[in-house]
Design a protein around this motif. Structure first.
Motif, PDB file in Angstrom:
ATOM      1  N   VAL A  92      18.810 -11.421 -19.205  1.00  0.00           N
ATOM      2  CA  VAL A  92      20.251 -11.651 -19.030  1.00  0.00           C
ATOM      3  C   VAL A  92      20.553 -11.767 -17.545  1.00  0.00           C
ATOM      4  CG1 VAL A  92      20.813 -10.359 -21.137  1.00  0.00           C
ATOM      5  CG2 VAL A  92      20.783  -9.177 -18.942  1.00  0.00           C
ATOM      6  N   ASP A  93      21.801 -12.131 -17.208  1.00  0.00           N
ATOM      7  CA  ASP A  93      22.169 -12.167 -15.804  1.00  0.00           C
ATOM      8  C   ASP A  93      22.500 -10.765 -15.299  1.00  0.00           C
ATOM      9  OD1 ASP A  93      24.818 -11.535 -16.563  1.00  0.00           O
ATOM     10  OD2 ASP A  93      25.432 -13.630 -16.572  1.00  0.00           O
ATOM     11  N   THR A  94      22.738 -10.667 -14.016  1.00  0.00           N
ATOM     12  CA  THR A  94      22.927  -9.345 -13.388  1.00  0.00           C
ATOM     13  C   THR A  94      24.126  -8.605 -13.956  1.00  0.00           C
ATOM     14  OG1 THR A  94      21.888 -10.100 -11.342  1.00  0.00           O
ATOM     15  CG2 THR A  94      23.290  -8.154 -11.197  1.00  0.00           C
ATOM     16  N   GLU A  95      25.250  -9.285 -14.130  1.00  0.00           N
ATOM     17  CA  GLU A  95      26.469  -8.610 -14.581  1.00  0.00           C
ATOM     18  C   GLU A  95      26.306  -8.055 -15.985  1.00  0.00           C
ATOM     19  OE1 GLU A  95      29.883  -6.747 -14.436  1.00  0.00           O
ATOM     20  OE2 GLU A  95      29.024  -7.837 -12.734  1.00  0.00           O
ATOM     21  N   LEU A  96      25.783  -8.864 -16.887  1.00  0.00           N
ATOM     22  CA  LEU A  96      25.553  -8.381 -18.251  1.00  0.00           C
ATOM     23  C   LEU A  96      24.496  -7.282 -18.243  1.00  0.00           C
ATOM     24  CD1 LEU A  96      26.065  -8.538 -21.254  1.00  0.00           C
ATOM     25  CD2 LEU A  96      24.479 -10.475 -21.390  1.00  0.00           C
ATOM     26  N   GLY A  97      23.489  -7.412 -17.383  1.00  0.00           N
ATOM     27  CA  GLY A  97      22.466  -6.383 -17.274  1.00  0.00           C
ATOM     28  C   GLY A  97      23.034  -5.049 -16.844  1.00  0.00           C
ATOM     29  N   LYS A  98      23.941  -5.069 -15.876  1.00  0.00           N
ATOM     30  CA  LYS A  98      24.553  -3.823 -15.403  1.00  0.00           C
ATOM     31  C   LYS A  98      25.367  -3.165 -16.498  1.00  0.00           C
ATOM     32  CE  LYS A  98      24.779  -4.972 -10.475  1.00  0.00           C
ATOM     33  NZ  LYS A  98      25.678  -5.257  -9.322  1.00  0.00           N
TER      34      LYS A  98
END
Length: 206
Positions: A92-98
């Motif tokens: 996933v991308d960083t934002e969804l990962g966070k």
């Protein structure tokens, strides 16, 4: 950063670290593979990420740690793990990962998480038969199952190094169940969708 220093001495030292990590993962039963790496003479657009060095990589899965050690003897190969056997990965991308990482911490059951220099997060799980529909159709999630692979630390990229956000020893090298992590990722995706809807509504109101 790595895009400015690929001297022979630097690559030699880095190869030792990659080799040690590969051997350690192999002893834990992970199907590791050597991957391509950015060369000193390559331009910024000449290398888009690691792929297996060997064309017959699928036939080499489960190699003994001694064989793995031999693979990294001469070159600072990237460190890849084949998915679909011992381990799967959800990218996933960083934002969804966070968002997903925060939810996992709240449950007290963190998953091993890898982050790449190009802004991707990889959640490692047990092997799954498929990805839930809400994740598979979102366009924000990529599932790495059978026939795929992902880079592991400390694989080099042009502008940085792959690193752990959550190391596998947090789980005692026992991977979390795929369906449990998928459920958390689906909740994180739902939160992100709601957030984007609120932002859009506020923009229209303004």
């Amino acid at each position: 950063m790595l895009d400015t220093d690929w001297s022979d001495g630097w690559r030699g030292a880095f190869r030792i670290e990659l080799r040690a990590e590969a051997i350690g993962l192999a002893w834990h039963g992970w199907p590791v593979l050597p991957g391509t790496f950015p060369a000193a003479e390559a331009g910024a657009q000449a290398w888009s990420g690691p792929v297996p060095v060997h064309d017959d990589w699928a036939d080499r899965l489960g190699a003994h740690p001694n064989q793995v050690a031999d693979w990294w003897t001469g070159q600072p190969y990237s460190l890849l793990v084949a998915t679909g056997r011992v381990v799967d990965a959800v990218e996933v991308d960083t934002e969804l990962g966070k968002r997903a990482a925060r939810l996992l911490r709240a449950t007290g059951h963190p998953a091993p998480i890898v982050a790449t220099p190009d802004g991707r997060w990889l959640f490692l799980t047990t092997v799954a038969e498929n990805l839930p529909e809400e994740l598979a159709t979102s366009g924000a999630v990529r599932w790495h199952g059978e026939g795929s692979w992902v880079p592991l630390p400390p694989t080099p990229f042009q502008h940085g190094v792959v690193h752990w956000r959550v190391k596998p020893d947090v789980w005692g090298w026992t991977l979390p169940a795929a369906d449990a992590v998928h459920e958390v990722l689906a909740r994180a995706l739902e939160q992100e969708d709601r957030h984007q809807q609120l932002v859009a509504a506020a923009s229209v109101a303004a």
